[in-house]
Design a protein around this motif. Structure first.
Motif, PDB file in Angstrom:
ATOM      1  N   ALA A  20      52.579  81.748  90.217  1.00 46.17           N
ATOM      2  CA  ALA A  20      52.783  82.299  91.557  1.00 46.17           C
ATOM      3  C   ALA A  20      53.750  81.433  92.351  1.00 46.17           C
ATOM      4  CB  ALA A  20      51.444  82.413  92.280  1.00 46.17           C
ATOM      5  N   ALA A  21      53.642  80.114  92.198  1.00 40.69           N
ATOM      6  CA  ALA A  21      54.558  79.217  92.896  1.00 40.69           C
ATOM      7  C   ALA A  21      55.994  79.436  92.435  1.00 40.69           C
ATOM      8  CB  ALA A  21      54.144  77.770  92.661  1.00 40.69           C
ATOM      9  N   ARG A  22      56.156  79.708  91.145  1.00 33.37           N
ATOM     10  CA  ARG A  22      57.508  79.978  90.626  1.00 33.37           C
ATOM     11  C   ARG A  22      58.043  81.317  91.106  1.00 33.37           C
ATOM     12  NH1 ARG A  22      55.168  77.593  85.912  1.00 33.37           N
ATOM     13  NH2 ARG A  22      54.768  79.671  85.024  1.00 33.37           N
ATOM     14  N   LEU A  23      57.147  82.227  91.507  1.00 36.46           N
ATOM     15  CA  LEU A  23      57.560  83.540  91.985  1.00 36.46           C
ATOM     16  C   LEU A  23      58.114  83.512  93.401  1.00 36.46           C
ATOM     17  CD1 LEU A  23      54.716  85.939  90.757  1.00 36.46           C
ATOM     18  CD2 LEU A  23      57.149  86.141  90.224  1.00 36.46           C
ATOM     19  N   LEU A  24      57.764  82.486  94.162  1.00 36.12           N
ATOM     20  CA  LEU A  24      58.134  82.453  95.575  1.00 36.12           C
ATOM     21  C   LEU A  24      59.636  82.620  95.819  1.00 36.12           C
ATOM     22  CD1 LEU A  24      55.710  79.761  97.045  1.00 36.12           C
ATOM     23  CD2 LEU A  24      55.739  82.212  97.533  1.00 36.12           C
ATOM     24  N   PRO A  25      60.494  81.920  95.064  1.00 37.56           N
ATOM     25  CA  PRO A  25      61.934  82.145  95.288  1.00 37.56           C
ATOM     26  C   PRO A  25      62.351  83.586  95.031  1.00 37.56           C
ATOM     27  CG  PRO A  25      61.569  80.117  94.056  1.00 37.56           C
ATOM     28  CD  PRO A  25      60.258  80.825  94.088  1.00 37.56           C
ATOM     29  N   ALA A  26      61.764  84.222  94.005  1.00 38.18           N
ATOM     30  CA  ALA A  26      62.101  85.612  93.705  1.00 38.18           C
ATOM     31  C   ALA A  26      61.645  86.534  94.828  1.00 38.18           C
ATOM     32  CB  ALA A  26      61.462  86.038  92.382  1.00 38.18           C
ATOM     33  N   ILE A  27      60.456  86.263  95.382  1.00 38.50           N
ATOM     34  CA  ILE A  27      59.967  87.051  96.509  1.00 38.50           C
ATOM     35  C   ILE A  27      60.895  86.886  97.703  1.00 38.50           C
ATOM     36  CG2 ILE A  27      58.068  87.288  98.161  1.00 38.50           C
ATOM     37  CD1 ILE A  27      56.162  86.499  95.892  1.00 38.50           C
ATOM     38  N   GLY A  28      61.372  85.676  97.911  1.00 40.09           N
ATOM     39  CA  GLY A  28      62.294  85.427  99.011  1.00 40.09           C
ATOM     40  C   GLY A  28      63.617  86.141  98.847  1.00 40.09           C
ATOM     41  N   ARG A  29      64.132  86.177  97.612  1.00 41.11           N
ATOM     42  CA  ARG A  29      65.431  86.820  97.371  1.00 41.11           C
ATOM     43  C   ARG A  29      65.341  88.333  97.488  1.00 41.11           C
ATOM     44  NH1 ARG A  29      65.565  82.992  93.239  1.00 41.11           N
ATOM     45  NH2 ARG A  29      64.906  84.581  91.735  1.00 41.11           N
ATOM     46  N   ASP A  30      64.335  88.923  96.867  1.00 40.44           N
ATOM     47  CA  ASP A  30      64.212  90.386  96.842  1.00 40.44           C
ATOM     48  C   ASP A  30      62.740  90.747  96.711  1.00 40.44           C
ATOM     49  OD1 ASP A  30      64.264  93.123  96.376  1.00 40.44           O
ATOM     50  OD2 ASP A  30      66.108  93.032  95.192  1.00 40.44           O
ATOM     51  N   PRO A  31      62.034  90.889  97.835  1.00 43.66           N
ATOM     52  CA  PRO A  31      60.595  91.137  97.765  1.00 43.66           C
ATOM     53  C   PRO A  31      60.238  92.464  97.111  1.00 43.66           C
ATOM     54  CG  PRO A  31      61.396  91.383 100.008  1.00 43.66           C
ATOM     55  CD  PRO A  31      62.512  90.794  99.214  1.00 43.66           C
ATOM     56  N   LEU A  32      61.093  93.464  97.244  1.00 44.93           N
ATOM     57  CA  LEU A  32      60.790  94.740  96.603  1.00 44.93           C
ATOM     58  C   LEU A  32      60.870  94.632  95.089  1.00 44.93           C
ATOM     59  CD1 LEU A  32      60.132  97.700  96.580  1.00 44.93           C
ATOM     60  CD2 LEU A  32      62.524  98.212  97.136  1.00 44.93           C
ATOM     61  N   ALA A  33      61.907  93.970  94.583  1.00 44.17           N
ATOM     62  CA  ALA A  33      62.018  93.783  93.135  1.00 44.17           C
ATOM     63  C   ALA A  33      60.850  92.951  92.614  1.00 44.17           C
ATOM     64  CB  ALA A  33      63.343  93.103  92.799  1.00 44.17           C
ATOM     65  N   ALA A  34      60.431  91.937  93.382  1.00 45.38           N
ATOM     66  CA  ALA A  34      59.293  91.130  92.970  1.00 45.38           C
ATOM     67  C   ALA A  34      58.013  91.952  92.934  1.00 45.38           C
ATOM     68  CB  ALA A  34      59.129  89.941  93.921  1.00 45.38           C
ATOM     69  N   ALA A  35      57.813  92.801  93.932  1.00 40.77           N
ATOM     70  CA  ALA A  35      56.627  93.662  93.959  1.00 40.77           C
ATOM     71  C   ALA A  35      56.635  94.639  92.779  1.00 40.77           C
ATOM     72  CB  ALA A  35      56.568  94.422  95.280  1.00 40.77           C
ATOM     73  N   LEU A  36      57.798  95.196  92.488  1.00 38.17           N
ATOM     74  CA  LEU A  36      57.901  96.095  91.335  1.00 38.17           C
ATOM     75  C   LEU A  36      57.549  95.373  90.041  1.00 38.17           C
ATOM     76  CD1 LEU A  36      61.151  98.083  92.171  1.00 38.17           C
ATOM     77  CD2 LEU A  36      58.956  99.109  91.561  1.00 38.17           C
ATOM     78  N   GLY A  37      58.047  94.146  89.883  1.00 41.26           N
ATOM     79  CA  GLY A  37      57.748  93.383  88.681  1.00 41.26           C
ATOM     80  C   GLY A  37      56.268  93.087  88.543  1.00 41.26           C
ATOM     81  N   LEU A  38      55.613  92.712  89.628  1.00 44.41           N
ATOM     82  CA  LEU A  38      54.174  92.436  89.595  1.00 44.41           C
ATOM     83  C   LEU A  38      53.385  93.698  89.263  1.00 44.41           C
ATOM     84  CD1 LEU A  38      53.917  90.105  92.712  1.00 44.41           C
ATOM     85  CD2 LEU A  38      53.423  89.437  90.339  1.00 44.41           C
ATOM     86  N   TYR A  39      53.760  94.811  89.870  1.00 34.38           N
ATOM     87  CA  TYR A  39      53.064  96.073  89.611  1.00 34.38           C
ATOM     88  C   TYR A  39      53.195  96.495  88.142  1.00 34.38           C
ATOM     89  CZ  TYR A  39      52.471 101.152  89.507  1.00 34.38           C
ATOM     90  OH  TYR A  39      52.107 102.428  89.168  1.00 34.38           O
ATOM     91  N   ARG A  40      54.410  96.403  87.612  1.00 29.16           N
ATOM     92  CA  ARG A  40      54.626  96.829  86.224  1.00 29.16           C
ATOM     93  C   ARG A  40      53.914  95.931  85.229  1.00 29.16           C
ATOM     94  NH1 ARG A  40      61.034  97.880  87.459  1.00 29.16           N
ATOM     95  NH2 ARG A  40      60.817 100.045  88.208  1.00 29.16           N
ATOM     96  N   ARG A  41      53.749  94.659  85.601  1.00 27.70           N
ATOM     97  CA  ARG A  41      53.100  93.733  84.671  1.00 27.70           C
ATOM     98  C   ARG A  41      51.582  93.755  84.777  1.00 27.70           C
ATOM     99  NH1 ARG A  41      54.359  87.203  84.127  1.00 27.70           N
ATOM    100  NH2 ARG A  41      52.828  86.782  82.453  1.00 27.70           N
TER     101      ARG A  41
END
Length: 465
Positions: A20-41
């Motif tokens: 989750a800590a490693r995800l923070l930069p991705a959430i900051g860059r593009d929160p929608l893409a990060a949410a999509l990735g979490l949902y699909r996984r």
């Protein structure tokens, strides 16, 4: 909580604390893409341990929307991520909570009844006609800035209908302020140092001078609106005799339980909220609708047939609204695919449980309409553009909260009737006179700020029918 055999949401899964800590930069860059990735996984209900004592839950199922927004809405308050918006909107209806919000809602709700909103239609069609007349002076094949035009149009509609004001002179300043607000809010939301005290961002963050300038620009417009209206009111604060009361009149005439009038700061916050949030959502819907119609000529041809049959060359009237069935279906499908507010966020006040998953007090719930609107248990071919799913009778058996472009529950959008009327009239009148075609590159990519905008705006080729 049982949701039936076909709509049973799974238990929460999710990344561990290190991931989750490693995800923070991705959430900051593009929160929608990060949410999509979490949902699909991980599925419908994802647990993300962001901090030692703070957990984010991503919820994507229609039953989750019903639980958080309706069934247990008293337990779920506006999340801390709304704090940056308060830098611009103050304690207006969108951002306030508790007793203040209850008082504001009781004051404002009656002004957006079907009966009162219906009276705004002639003014709406007049503003649309003026905008299209401007396009009519351009040569066939000209490139027009659709997103900018729709923003100025909806701002003018809000200004006239709710504040009795001509905002054409201030339109570009207000539109720029909306962009600045979204830029600042998005930056602060994604910065753990700024989120607890976002006003620091106006003094310490690169670009702060521009952000501060947007606050000052919108405040100047609001002060002028209030001053002009106060100057035109009688000695007892009443409006001109026989004049229909609008939102600004209602705010100036409002009295609290002790008989005191609304303060200058609260008046400012309500005006800013409706100026900025009130026009931005409709402009976003209209922009994506234009792009989708150009990408799907069969839907545009059916729209042209309906508009020609129902309206001919005249402006739409209230009696026409129920006959513009395909027009409204197209708008609903545009809002399904590109909901103006792509995510809704709430903080749990007390411990709760959703589908057997404990939700500790203080947890943040991210409930993206963008993902709920694409849930395969509620939508066939969820990524496809298909307005037929919104035709009368087509939605039988679909969960009510599978479609939440205006939110739901007591905190649902107070202006949804207003927005539907202005967008339906705009799409119908535009279709009477023009076709808009995409430039090379097709439908633009997404820019998930506070609202879901097309990245870089939307320019299209204008052609007369």
């Amino acid at each position: 909580m049982s949701t039936g055999d076909t709509l049973t949401a799974p238990r929460a899964a999710g990344p561990g604390r290190a991931e989750a800590a490693r995800l923070l930069p991705a959430i900051g860059r593009d929160p929608l893409a990060a949410a999509l990735g979490l949902y699909r996984r991980y599925g419908d209900l994802v647990r993300v341990p962001l901090l030692p004592r703070h957990t984010l839950f991503l919820m994507c199922h229609p039953s989750h929307a019903e639980h958080v927004l309706v069934s247990r809405q008293d337990n779920y308050r506006k999340a801390a991520t709304y704090r940056p918006l308060r830098v611009f909107l103050g304690e207006g209806l969108v951002t306030s909570e508790g007793a203040l919000w209850e008082r504001q809602r009781r004051l404002i709700q009656p002004l957006f009844s079907h009966r009162r909103v219906s009276g705004f239609l002639p003014g709406m069609t007049g503003q649309v006609r003026a905008t299209l007349d401007g396009w009519d002076r351009l040569p066939d094949g000209a490139l027009v800035h659709v997103s900018e035009t729709m923003s100025l149009l909806t701002l003018n509609i809000v200004g006239e209908a709710l504040f009795g004001a001509d905002l054409r002179g201030a339109g570009e300043r207000v539109s720029a302020a909306v962009t600045g607000m979204q830029d600042f809010a998005t930056t602060a939301m994604r910065n753990p140092l700024l989120l607890p005290a976002p006003r620091l961002g106006l003094r310490t963050t690169p670009g702060y001078r521009a952000w501060r300038g947007t606050v000052e620009a919108i405040d100047e417009v609001v002060e002028q609106l209030a001053a002009e209206r106060r100057a035109g009111r009688g000695p007892e604060g009443e409006g001109p005799e026989g004049e229909r009361q609008d939102l600004l009149d209602a705010l100036l005439a409002a009295r609290y339980e002790d008989g005191s009038a609304i303060g200058d700061a609260q008046l400012r916050d309500e005006i800013v909220t409706f100026l900025m949030a009130g026009h931005e959502t409709s402009a976003t819907v209209l922009t994506w609708t234009c792009a989708l119609l150009a990408a799907h000529p069969w839907a545009r041809a059916r729209l042209e047939d309906e508009v020609d049959t129902v309206l001919g060359a005249r402006a739409p009237e209230l009696a026409d609204m129920d006959r513009l069935v395909w027009t409204k279906a197209v708008l609903s499908e545009a809002m399904r695919l590109y909901p103006p507010f792509w995510t809704l966020e709430r903080d749990a006040a007390e411990d709760d449980e959703i589908d057997g998953v404990p939700i500790p007090a203080g947890s943040t719930i991210a409930l993206p309409p963008y993902l709920v609107h694409r849930h395969p248990a509620a939508w066939e071919n969820p990524e496809g553009f298909d307005p037929t799913r919104f035709l009368p009778g087509a939605g039988e058996g679909r969960p009510k909260h599978a479609f939440i472009p205006f939110g739901s529950g007591r905190r649902g959008c107070v202006g949804n009737v207003f927005a539907l009327l202005e967008t339906t009239a705009t799409v119908a009148m535009l279709t009477q006179r023009f076709r808009l075609d995409l430039v090379p590159g097709g439908v633009p990519t997404l820019q998930p700020t506070v609202t879901l905008r097309p990245r870089g705006g939307l320019r299209m080729v204008l052609r007369r029918r």
